[in-house]
Design an enzyme around this catalytic site. Structure first.
Site, PDB file in Angstrom:
ATOM      1  N   HIS A  14     -11.221   6.813 -10.428  1.00  0.00           N
ATOM      2  CA  HIS A  14      -9.830   7.252 -10.294  1.00  0.00           C
ATOM      3  C   HIS A  14      -9.014   6.976 -11.561  1.00  0.00           C
ATOM      4  O   HIS A  14      -7.943   7.574 -11.743  1.00  0.00           O
ATOM      5  CB  HIS A  14      -9.158   6.547  -9.112  1.00  0.00           C
ATOM      6  CG  HIS A  14      -9.242   7.301  -7.831  1.00  0.00           C
ATOM      7  ND1 HIS A  14      -8.769   8.586  -7.682  1.00  0.00           N
ATOM      8  CD2 HIS A  14      -9.726   6.936  -6.613  1.00  0.00           C
ATOM      9  CE1 HIS A  14      -8.949   8.984  -6.436  1.00  0.00           C
ATOM     10  NE2 HIS A  14      -9.544   8.013  -5.769  1.00  0.00           N
ATOM     11  N   ARG A  41      -9.789  -1.933   8.338  1.00  0.00           N
ATOM     12  CA  ARG A  41     -10.089  -0.757   7.526  1.00  0.00           C
ATOM     13  C   ARG A  41     -10.095   0.492   8.413  1.00  0.00           C
ATOM     14  O   ARG A  41     -10.914   0.611   9.324  1.00  0.00           O
ATOM     15  CB  ARG A  41     -11.428  -0.940   6.830  1.00  0.00           C
ATOM     16  CG  ARG A  41     -11.763   0.128   5.808  1.00  0.00           C
ATOM     17  CD  ARG A  41     -13.067  -0.236   5.106  1.00  0.00           C
ATOM     18  NE  ARG A  41     -13.502   0.819   4.202  1.00  0.00           N
ATOM     19  CZ  ARG A  41     -14.653   0.789   3.525  1.00  0.00           C
ATOM     20  NH1 ARG A  41     -15.457  -0.266   3.652  1.00  0.00           N
ATOM     21  NH2 ARG A  41     -14.986   1.788   2.730  1.00  0.00           N
ATOM     22  N   TYR A  87     -12.511  14.764  -0.108  1.00  0.00           N
ATOM     23  CA  TYR A  87     -13.496  13.989  -0.856  1.00  0.00           C
ATOM     24  C   TYR A  87     -14.798  14.771  -1.037  1.00  0.00           C
ATOM     25  O   TYR A  87     -15.258  15.007  -2.161  1.00  0.00           O
ATOM     26  CB  TYR A  87     -13.810  12.682  -0.128  1.00  0.00           C
ATOM     27  CG  TYR A  87     -12.705  11.674  -0.079  1.00  0.00           C
ATOM     28  CD1 TYR A  87     -12.784  10.498  -0.815  1.00  0.00           C
ATOM     29  CD2 TYR A  87     -11.582  11.857   0.730  1.00  0.00           C
ATOM     30  CE1 TYR A  87     -11.783   9.540  -0.754  1.00  0.00           C
ATOM     31  CE2 TYR A  87     -10.569  10.912   0.795  1.00  0.00           C
ATOM     32  CZ  TYR A  87     -10.675   9.757   0.058  1.00  0.00           C
ATOM     33  OH  TYR A  87      -9.675   8.816   0.124  1.00  0.00           O
ATOM     34  N   HIS A 122     -16.063   4.346  -7.217  1.00  0.00           N
ATOM     35  CA  HIS A 122     -15.076   5.348  -6.811  1.00  0.00           C
ATOM     36  C   HIS A 122     -13.691   4.995  -7.351  1.00  0.00           C
ATOM     37  O   HIS A 122     -13.014   5.825  -7.966  1.00  0.00           O
ATOM     38  CB  HIS A 122     -15.048   5.439  -5.281  1.00  0.00           C
ATOM     39  CG  HIS A 122     -14.149   6.509  -4.754  1.00  0.00           C
ATOM     40  ND1 HIS A 122     -14.580   7.778  -4.468  1.00  0.00           N
ATOM     41  CD2 HIS A 122     -12.814   6.501  -4.476  1.00  0.00           C
ATOM     42  CE1 HIS A 122     -13.574   8.509  -4.032  1.00  0.00           C
ATOM     43  NE2 HIS A 122     -12.484   7.750  -4.025  1.00  0.00           N
ATOM     44  N   GLU A 123     -13.265   3.766  -7.117  1.00  0.00           N
ATOM     45  CA  GLU A 123     -11.912   3.385  -7.540  1.00  0.00           C
ATOM     46  C   GLU A 123     -11.792   3.376  -9.061  1.00  0.00           C
ATOM     47  O   GLU A 123     -10.749   3.741  -9.613  1.00  0.00           O
ATOM     48  CB  GLU A 123     -11.534   2.018  -6.954  1.00  0.00           C
ATOM     49  CG  GLU A 123     -11.662   1.906  -5.443  1.00  0.00           C
ATOM     50  CD  GLU A 123     -10.983   3.033  -4.686  1.00  0.00           C
ATOM     51  OE1 GLU A 123      -9.997   3.608  -5.189  1.00  0.00           O
ATOM     52  OE2 GLU A 123     -11.444   3.357  -3.578  1.00  0.00           O
ATOM     53  N   LYS A 129     -11.047   3.481   8.178  1.00  0.00           N
ATOM     54  CA  LYS A 129     -12.294   4.241   8.235  1.00  0.00           C
ATOM     55  C   LYS A 129     -13.184   3.766   9.377  1.00  0.00           C
ATOM     56  O   LYS A 129     -13.883   4.565  10.016  1.00  0.00           O
ATOM     57  CB  LYS A 129     -13.032   4.102   6.900  1.00  0.00           C
ATOM     58  CG  LYS A 129     -14.459   4.608   6.908  1.00  0.00           C
ATOM     59  CD  LYS A 129     -15.179   4.264   5.621  1.00  0.00           C
ATOM     60  CE  LYS A 129     -16.672   4.580   5.727  1.00  0.00           C
ATOM     61  NZ  LYS A 129     -17.409   4.233   4.491  1.00  0.00           N
ATOM     62  N   TYR A 169      -7.624   0.407   3.691  1.00  0.00           N
ATOM     63  CA  TYR A 169      -8.552   1.315   3.024  1.00  0.00           C
ATOM     64  C   TYR A 169      -9.735   0.546   2.467  1.00  0.00           C
ATOM     65  O   TYR A 169      -9.708  -0.685   2.351  1.00  0.00           O
ATOM     66  CB  TYR A 169      -7.856   2.052   1.879  1.00  0.00           C
ATOM     67  CG  TYR A 169      -6.739   2.958   2.316  1.00  0.00           C
ATOM     68  CD1 TYR A 169      -6.915   3.883   3.332  1.00  0.00           C
ATOM     69  CD2 TYR A 169      -5.489   2.893   1.699  1.00  0.00           C
ATOM     70  CE1 TYR A 169      -5.884   4.721   3.732  1.00  0.00           C
ATOM     71  CE2 TYR A 169      -4.454   3.730   2.093  1.00  0.00           C
ATOM     72  CZ  TYR A 169      -4.655   4.640   3.111  1.00  0.00           C
ATOM     73  OH  TYR A 169      -3.637   5.466   3.505  1.00  0.00           O
ATOM     74  N   GLY A 170     -10.767   1.305   2.066  1.00  0.00           N
ATOM     75  CA  GLY A 170     -11.863   0.657   1.369  1.00  0.00           C
ATOM     76  C   GLY A 170     -11.393   0.118   0.034  1.00  0.00           C
ATOM     77  O   GLY A 170     -11.696  -1.003  -0.352  1.00  0.00           O
ATOM     78  N   GLY A 171     -10.632   0.946  -0.668  1.00  0.00           N
ATOM     79  CA  GLY A 171     -10.063   0.525  -1.939  1.00  0.00           C
ATOM     80  C   GLY A 171      -8.885   1.397  -2.290  1.00  0.00           C
ATOM     81  O   GLY A 171      -8.717   2.488  -1.751  1.00  0.00           O
ATOM     82  N   GLU A 182      -9.340  13.223  -5.126  1.00  0.00           N
ATOM     83  CA  GLU A 182     -10.485  12.644  -4.434  1.00  0.00           C
ATOM     84  C   GLU A 182     -11.787  13.415  -4.601  1.00  0.00           C
ATOM     85  O   GLU A 182     -12.861  12.818  -4.630  1.00  0.00           O
ATOM     86  CB  GLU A 182     -10.153  12.482  -2.944  1.00  0.00           C
ATOM     87  CG  GLU A 182      -9.028  11.499  -2.664  1.00  0.00           C
ATOM     88  CD  GLU A 182      -9.338  10.078  -3.119  1.00  0.00           C
ATOM     89  OE1 GLU A 182     -10.492   9.794  -3.490  1.00  0.00           O
ATOM     90  OE2 GLU A 182      -8.422   9.243  -3.105  1.00  0.00           O
ATOM     91  N   GLU A 211      -6.842   2.680  -5.853  1.00  0.00           N
ATOM     92  CA  GLU A 211      -7.094   2.764  -7.285  1.00  0.00           C
ATOM     93  C   GLU A 211      -5.916   2.383  -8.153  1.00  0.00           C
ATOM     94  O   GLU A 211      -5.711   2.971  -9.230  1.00  0.00           O
ATOM     95  CB  GLU A 211      -7.532   4.190  -7.629  1.00  0.00           C
ATOM     96  CG  GLU A 211      -6.482   5.266  -7.375  1.00  0.00           C
ATOM     97  CD  GLU A 211      -6.507   5.873  -5.986  1.00  0.00           C
ATOM     98  OE1 GLU A 211      -5.915   6.939  -5.785  1.00  0.00           O
ATOM     99  OE2 GLU A 211      -7.122   5.259  -5.080  1.00  0.00           O
ATOM    100  N   GLN A 230       0.873  -1.176   0.000  1.00  0.00           N
ATOM    101  CA  GLN A 230       0.000   0.000   0.000  1.00  0.00           C
ATOM    102  C   GLN A 230       0.907   1.221   0.000  1.00  0.00           C
ATOM    103  O   GLN A 230       1.551   1.525   1.001  1.00  0.00           O
ATOM    104  CB  GLN A 230      -0.924  -0.002   1.217  1.00  0.00           C
ATOM    105  CG  GLN A 230      -1.725   1.272   1.396  1.00  0.00           C
ATOM    106  CD  GLN A 230      -2.480   1.682   0.146  1.00  0.00           C
ATOM    107  OE1 GLN A 230      -3.118   0.858  -0.495  1.00  0.00           O
ATOM    108  NE2 GLN A 230      -2.396   2.944  -0.217  1.00  0.00           N
ATOM    109  N   ASP A 260      -0.508  12.121   4.971  1.00  0.00           N
ATOM    110  CA  ASP A 260      -1.752  11.471   5.378  1.00  0.00           C
ATOM    111  C   ASP A 260      -2.672  12.428   6.115  1.00  0.00           C
ATOM    112  O   ASP A 260      -3.884  12.199   6.205  1.00  0.00           O
ATOM    113  CB  ASP A 260      -1.453  10.266   6.285  1.00  0.00           C
ATOM    114  CG  ASP A 260      -1.243   8.992   5.486  1.00  0.00           C
ATOM    115  OD1 ASP A 260      -1.461   9.024   4.265  1.00  0.00           O
ATOM    116  OD2 ASP A 260      -0.847   7.974   6.075  1.00  0.00           O
TER     117      ASP A 260
END
Length: 650
Positions: A342, A600, A428, A338-339, A602, A310-312, A361, A314, A177, A420
């Protein structure tokens, strides 16, 4: 410290040498075919040399010497948790440039040579906690350098999983990542989003495992290496930001979902993942209908183990996705929209520095909602946009209120702040709201036409907020500059808070949920709470309940809807935020199961934060759960939660 000894002549020559301009011009084990390189992809992408494009989070000096191509030849050691091998870098430099500065983090450099094998002088400078250390290499006239190195076992971009941390429980797993500046911990290159690079890779792994990357796969079955190992080869012929170079190794299988789409994951998850993402071909078609051709060949999704932070992500050609979106009813597939978006906003046109993260974003969140509307209708899209608006209001509160500089779209991140820090809901949702406000002012048809042109004009290039404003004035507001003033472009991007003209998309489904929450909080019967509603409506209901519900009221809800065991991660998270904030005892067991089964950020960070705010009860619970959960978290997640719970390693 880096050894920057460039003179004025070198800088002047580099302006010509390094900037460049962009040209205008099925169920197989691993899909490898892809269209020829897009004609609009330059061999060497431009860099921006304007003051606002300077990346304070990179040691690189691209105006003098820059990386244009990376060739990796690495072997994965699952016992030592190390990648080792070489990175060969192609360099574009001014005629009299005598060195190049790269970004590294805890890499163990063995040697640096030129293209003919001659040893080159090199030095690793002083290390910074977030930025790592500069690697300065003397060029001695060469345009290619080869670095022999190994990663550290705790490289923050890499997560090595034991078999028990995977779905199958039999084989180990590795994934990377890289966003924002973590890829320098496994690739010695110029790790700045404004320095786009083409790349290729040879990855050697145990024969029981498969390697996949964010690039075209050239060897679907792997080529024999030595003993019980085999090698996979990859190629990315379009220049990308280096944070988008991604790798995963595991017991992986593939299922095609269309001629250019499919899903990778562990065998035991493949059937569920393929069902959840069955509409993937429709997503790509919808995105192309909106903003032009998909330029990356294939679009596949890799469903990772639960520790993915993360959720995803890209990554080009291969989105990395969390298994928490597999709800069994396709209710959370907006993440894929979303991804995929991107692939235009972020991958095709990229923020030059992390100060302009919103260009990635905000555009993508707006685009995602347009895809969802096209495929699932205005009602679904409005619900998701309205939830985003609510999330934006909470993000503004968390940032310190509407006067906080962290609520600006264009940030002013200093060198001592980890990028970060800018990766929150503001980028977003405020970004998406800004674009919706422009759309309302000029009309959807005109705005869509502008966005298609924007992606074409800046394809495979970095971008800044100043560059975007210049472009939109020249192409959308050329004949009506007064409208641009009325919208307040500068206020939106350079000032904190939300301007008064912000467009708030309101869902017609949510008033009923708001009323149900109000009535229940005031003593209404649990039987009167709507049952057969969408995930988005259920989340809205839970979020609208007051934060000080009694234990009896919570128990009645839990008994009817079994929120403590909800398989839908968004509903489970919304419930636990409410229940833990009320010290509801049954929530402790549910929270422990949820927080130890996925990583995750989030979900994880807010839940630990709410527990830490609940006195001795919550703090002891948080620390007990975290001690158990932390070994399974990626560094992106643990780095955040360490601060929340005051983790000291005990």
């Amino acid at each position: 410290m880096s050894l920057r000894i460039f003179g004025a002549a070198a800088l002047a020559g580099a302006l010509a040498a390094c900037t460049g301009t962009a040209s205008d011009a099925a169920s197989s084990p691993a899909p490898s075919g892809s269209p020829a390189a897009d004609a609009s992809a330059p061999a060497v992408a431009p860099v921006l040399l304007t003051p606002e494009a300077r990346d304070v989070h990179s040691y690189a000096v691209p105006s003098v010497a820059r990386v244009t191509h990376v060739a990796l030849d690495l072997s994965a050691d699952f016992d030592a948790h190390v990648l080792r091998g070489t990175a060969t870098l192609d360099i574009k430099a001014a005629d009299d440039a005598n060195q190049i500065v790269l970004d590294t983090r805890d890499l163990r450099i063995a040697s640096v040579t030129d293209g003919r094998g001659r040893t080159l002088p090199w030095k690793v400078g002083e290390s910074h906690p977030a930025h790592g250390a500069p690697l300065t290499v003397g060029l001695d006239g060469t345009d290619r350098i080869k670095i022999t190195y190994a990663t550290a076992p705790d490289a923050p971009a890499l997560q090595w999983l034991s078999p028990k941390q995977t779905a199958g429980g039999k084989y180990p797993y590795l994934f990377s990542q890289g966003e924002a500046i973590l890829n320098r911990s496994w690739i010695p290159t110029q790790d700045s989003p404004g320095i786009r690079q083409t790349w290729d890779a040879s990855i050697t792994v145990p024969k029981s495992l498969t390697a996949v990357m964010s690039a075209e796969m050239l060897t679907p079955e792997g080529r024999p290496a030595s003993g019980d190992r085999h090698t996979f080869r990859f190629r990315m012929d379009k220049p990308v930001a280096p944070y988008l170079i991604a790798l995963a190794i595991g017991n992986l299988e593939f299922k095609a979902l269309g001629p250019r789409t499919g899903v990778w994951t562990e065998p035991g998850m493949l059937k569920k993942a393929a069902w959840e993402f069955a509409d993937l071909p429709k997503f790509v078609d919808a995105a192309e209908d909106l903003y032009g051709p998909y330029r990356w060949g294939r679009y596949d999704v890799l469903v990772l183990p639960p520790s993915f932070p993360y959720g995803g992500m890209e990554n080009p050609r291969l989105t990395f996705a969390t298994p928490t979106v597999i709800a069994g009813d396709r209710s959370l597939v907006s993440l894929v929209a979303h991804e995929l978006a991107h692939s235009w906003s972020g991958n095709l046109v990229t923020n030059a520095t992390w100060d302009d993260f919103w260009l990635n974003e905000g555009f993508t969140t707006y685009f995602e909602n347009r895809i969802m509307e096209k495929l699932y209708g205005k009602r679904r899209a409005a619900m998701e946009a309205d939830l985003g608006w609510s999330g934006l209001q909470e993000a503004i509160k968390d940032a310190g209120g509407p006067s906080s500089p962290d609520t600006q779209l264009h940030l002013n991140l200093t060198a001592d702040r980890d990028p970060d820090a800018g990766m929150g809901e503001i980028a977003y949702e405020k970004g998406a709201t800004f674009l919706r406000t422009i759309e309302k002012a000029v009309g959807r048809e005109r705005f869509d036409e502008y966005l298609r042109g924007y992606f074409d004009r800046h394809a495979f290039q970095p971008q800044t907020t100043a560059g975007f404003l210049k472009d939109i004035r020249a192409h959308l507001f050329k004949d009506d500059p007064d409208l641009a003033k009325r919208i307040g472009l500068e206020q939106w991007v350079y000032e904190p808070g939300i301007p008064d003209n912000a467009v708030h998309v309101k869902s017609d489904a949510f008033p009923a949920m708001d009323m149900a929450a109000k009535e229940y909080a005031e003593g209404g019967l649990v039987a009167s709470v709507p049952d057969d509603v969408s995930t988005q409506e259920r989340v809205r209901f839970l979020n609208r309940l007051p934060r000080d519900l009694s234990r009896e009221r919570l128990a009645a809800l839990d008994e009817r809807f079994d929120f403590s065991h909800a398989g839908n991660s968004e509903i489970r998270f919304a419930w636990l935020m409410l229940a833990l904030g009320n010290r509801y005892p049954p929530a402790a067991e549910s929270a422990e199961q949820f927080l130890t089964s996925q990583g995750r950020r989030k979900f994880v960070a807010p839940l630990f934060e709410v527990m830490m705010n609940e006195g001795d009860w919550g703090q002891s619970l948080a620390r007990r759960i975290y001690a158990k959960a932390r070994p399974g978290y990626h560094s992106v997640t643990s780095g955040t939660v360490d601060e929340i719970v005051g983790w000291n390693g005990a």
